[in-house]
Design an enzyme around this catalytic site. Structure first.
Site, PDB file in Angstrom:
ATOM      1  N   CYS A 171       6.113  -6.844 -15.576  1.00 22.78           N
ATOM      2  CA  CYS A 171       5.873  -6.234 -16.714  1.00 22.78           C
ATOM      3  C   CYS A 171       6.773  -5.027 -16.950  1.00 22.78           C
ATOM      4  O   CYS A 171       6.843  -4.668 -18.197  1.00 22.78           O
ATOM      5  CB  CYS A 171       4.533  -5.770 -16.634  1.00 22.78           C
ATOM      6  SG  CYS A 171       3.316  -6.944 -16.242  1.00 22.78           S
TER       7      CYS A 171
ATOM      8  N   CYS B 118       2.189  -9.808 -19.322  1.00 17.51           N
ATOM      9  CA  CYS B 118       1.316 -11.260 -19.358  1.00 17.51           C
ATOM     10  C   CYS B 118       1.446 -11.785 -20.705  1.00 17.51           C
ATOM     11  O   CYS B 118       0.794 -11.161 -21.548  1.00 17.51           O
ATOM     12  CB  CYS B 118       0.130 -11.137 -18.541  1.00 17.51           C
ATOM     13  SG  CYS B 118       0.321 -10.698 -16.775  1.00 17.51           S
TER      14      CYS B 118
ATOM     15  N   SER C  99     -10.408  -9.350 -15.931  1.00 24.37           N
ATOM     16  CA  SER C  99      -9.006  -9.144 -16.528  1.00 24.37           C
ATOM     17  C   SER C  99      -8.857  -9.701 -17.930  1.00 24.37           C
ATOM     18  O   SER C  99      -9.881 -10.642 -18.497  1.00 24.37           O
ATOM     19  CB  SER C  99      -8.009 -10.166 -15.591  1.00 24.37           C
ATOM     20  OG  SER C  99      -6.852 -10.616 -16.432  1.00 24.37           O
TER      21      SER C  99
END
Length: 569
Positions: A60, A205, A482
């Site tokens: 990331c 993501c 999440s």
């Protein structure tokens, strides 16, 4: 909107650096900067920090050092002097399902505090903050609000999808493959292939998980440039975004624009609206509350229900939908949808942004989506007519809880409690096949104080999905989820179990009801029985006595108030 275009008063472009740099008595201060590249002329320029969250611990953020240099070019070309500095980041994907995840939400506070420390200590006149992974993004927005100096946020960008046998993949594909492996649906070799193909390079993501959710929310609240949230991490568009952000901070100084001119209740409502329309992460509730706290804005969890009643879910994005963020980028990102929401009266178009223009003015030049696209639904034909994020209350959650109800799993679930005092115990029970249809998995002592750190529950929820029980099993917790989580899940239950909330005294076999329509989370026992159980309950000892987790547990407030650590001051 405040008028920030007046030139009747001369604006000091160096409100902070001049204090540390000007005059003979500041010769020692200046001498420290010659070795890092300053010339004499540079001391007359605004000093702009570039807060980089670069790190090689996660894809990331692995490219953000390059983006920081691009932002510095933008500052320098606009007449400022850029100073790049770094802060930490952590990887949720790597720490997920382990004790390490306890540090994840904690890192949000550490990052915000560290950027504040550098900006304040070095007397910087403004800064660009560049975030990539889940927690450094709200942290950047929090410190922008806190410091109230000319500043802009840049999102590091979304990852491109992985591919296996022609099928696009991402990190959630791997988590769900673990459940499929446990169910015997795939073998060791196929699991290995999934894990080695899903993450091809830099970027956050790839679904509408927490990173893309918060990037979109921060853009909607006006702290980043138009379309900043919808760019691939590896792209010329993202480099240009960084350069423009550097220039924008100098322009903010010239116009006298500060974050307090941008951040308002209306701006926060715009952010919430975007999160709902995009079917975004439950983490946005925590993070938007924390940003509002930093800005001194009175936002509550009940505002999510208020706004959610009138805002539909439009985006068919993973985890509950079909498409990835990279595919949304290809058709124009979130701006065409924002235009539709604005025209429908669902966004406040007069809110000021870091461009010096209003949100409405920023959106005007952009075109709509191409015909035939399937990713963003029209307002007249939404995926869900109201919000997927629902604030529940009831005798289990008198202080509130956050449900993520896409509509695909239904809006009502009643089942029998299976109680676990940690994520690990619940996860193992799921993998061992001990969870049955109709069970409500209860995971407690995972809240901000009790965990401490309020771990995400992607491992157990993904295992449930991988086993094919997504519509047959519910999960409730004082932890969080999440952005990749989907299924019938309720988190952020308050008061948390460690604080003596009703969650602490639930027992195996208790009948639990989750009703998203009535916004209810309840256990079918009498008030007298609940009181008796709570009277007998004993508070467990803290899990940590020293270090940052102990410090965090002693300072953090309720999840329903953002889980911030400076609320008591």
């Amino acid at each position: 909107m405040k008028n920030k275009n007046s030139t009747s008063q001369k604006i000091n472009l160096r409100p902070y650096s001049s204090i540390a740099m000007d005059g003979p008595h500041r010769a020692p201060n200046r001498s420290m900067l010659y070795p890092v590249g300053f010339t004499e002329k540079d001391f007359t320029k605004p000093q702009i920090g570039i807060a980089s969250t670069w790190s090689m611990v996660t894809p990331c953020n692995m490219h953000i050092d390059q983006l920081a240099r691009e932002a510095a070019i933008g500052v320098d070309s606009a007449g400022g002097k850029a100073l790049i500095f770094n802060t930490i980041t952590i990887s949720d994907g790597i720490s997920m399902g382990t004790q390490g995840m306890k540090y994840s939400l904690v890192s949000r506070e550490v990052i915000a505090d560290s950027i504040e420390t550098v900006v304040g200590c070095e007397n910087l006149d403004g800064f660009v903050a560049i975030g990539g992974c889940d927690k450094n993004m709200p942290a950047c927005a929090m410190v922008i609000a806190r410091m109230n100096r000319a500043a802009a946020f840049v999102y590091g960008g979304t990852i491109l999808p992985g591919c296996m046998n022609g099928k696009k993949m991402d990190i959630v594909s791997v988590f769900e493959a673990v459940g499929q492996h446990a169910a015997g649906k795939i073998d060791d070799a196929e699991l290995h292939t999934v894990e080695s193909c899903a993450i091809p390079g830099p970027g956050s993501c790839g679904g509408m998980y927490s990173a893309n959710t918060m990037a979109s929310a921060i853009e909607a609240m006006g702290l980043s440039l138009p379309n900043s949230s919808a760019q691939a991490a590896v792209s010329e568009h993202k480099k240009e975004d960084c350069r423009k952000a550097g220039k924008a901070v100098i322009d903010m100084l010239k116009r006298g624009i500060r974050p307090s001119d941008i951040l308002s209740l209306e701006a926060m409502e715009n952010a919430i609206t975007m999160v709902i329309a995009l079917a975004g992460s439950t983490n946005a509730v925590l993070h938007l509350l924390s940003i509002a706290h930093a800005a001194g804005i009175k936002l509550t969890i009940d505002d999510f229900n208020r706004i959610g009643k009138r805002v539909p879910v439009l985006a068919d994005l993973k985890p509950s939908g079909r498409y990835l963020m990279s595919e949304l980028v290809e058709i124009g990102g979130i701006i065409p949808m924002m235009k539709d929401l604005l025209h429908a009266g669902l966004l406040h178009g007069d809110c000021l942004t870091v461009t010096g223009k209003t949100l409405k003015q920023n959106l005007t030049p952009f075109k709509g989506y191409p015909k035939g696209q399937q990713i963003i639904r029209p307002l007249k034909n939404p995926l869900k007519k109201d919000s997927h994020l629902v604030i529940l209350r009831g005798n289990i959650a008198p202080g509130g809880a956050v449900a993520k109800i896409s509509g695909k799993e239904g809006e009502y679930f009643a089942g029998s409690a299976r109680v676990f005092d940690s994520e690990e115990k619940a996860f193992q029970a799921i993998l061992d096949g001990k969870i049955r249809k109709g069970d409500v998995i209860v995971i407690r002592y995972e809240g901000p104080k009790g965990g401490p750190g309020m771990r995400e529950m992607l491992s157990p929820t993904s295992a449930v999905m991988g086993l094919g029980l997504g519509k047959d099993v519910a999960l409730i917790t004082d932890g969080r989820f999440s952005g990749g989580t989907h299924g019938f899940v309720v988190g952020h239950i308050t008061p948390e179990a460690f604080d003596g909330g009703p969650l602490a005294v639930l027992k195996d076999g208790d009948s639990i009801t989750i009703d998203a329509t009535q916004r209810l989370l309840s256990v079918d026992i009498s008030a007298k029985e609940l009181k008796t159980r709570l009277t007998k309950w004993k508070k467990p000892k803290p899990r940590y006595r020293r270090g940052i987790l102990a410090k965090y547990a002693s300072l953090v407030n309720s999840a329903s108030e953002g889980a911030v650590t400076d609320a008591q001051f």
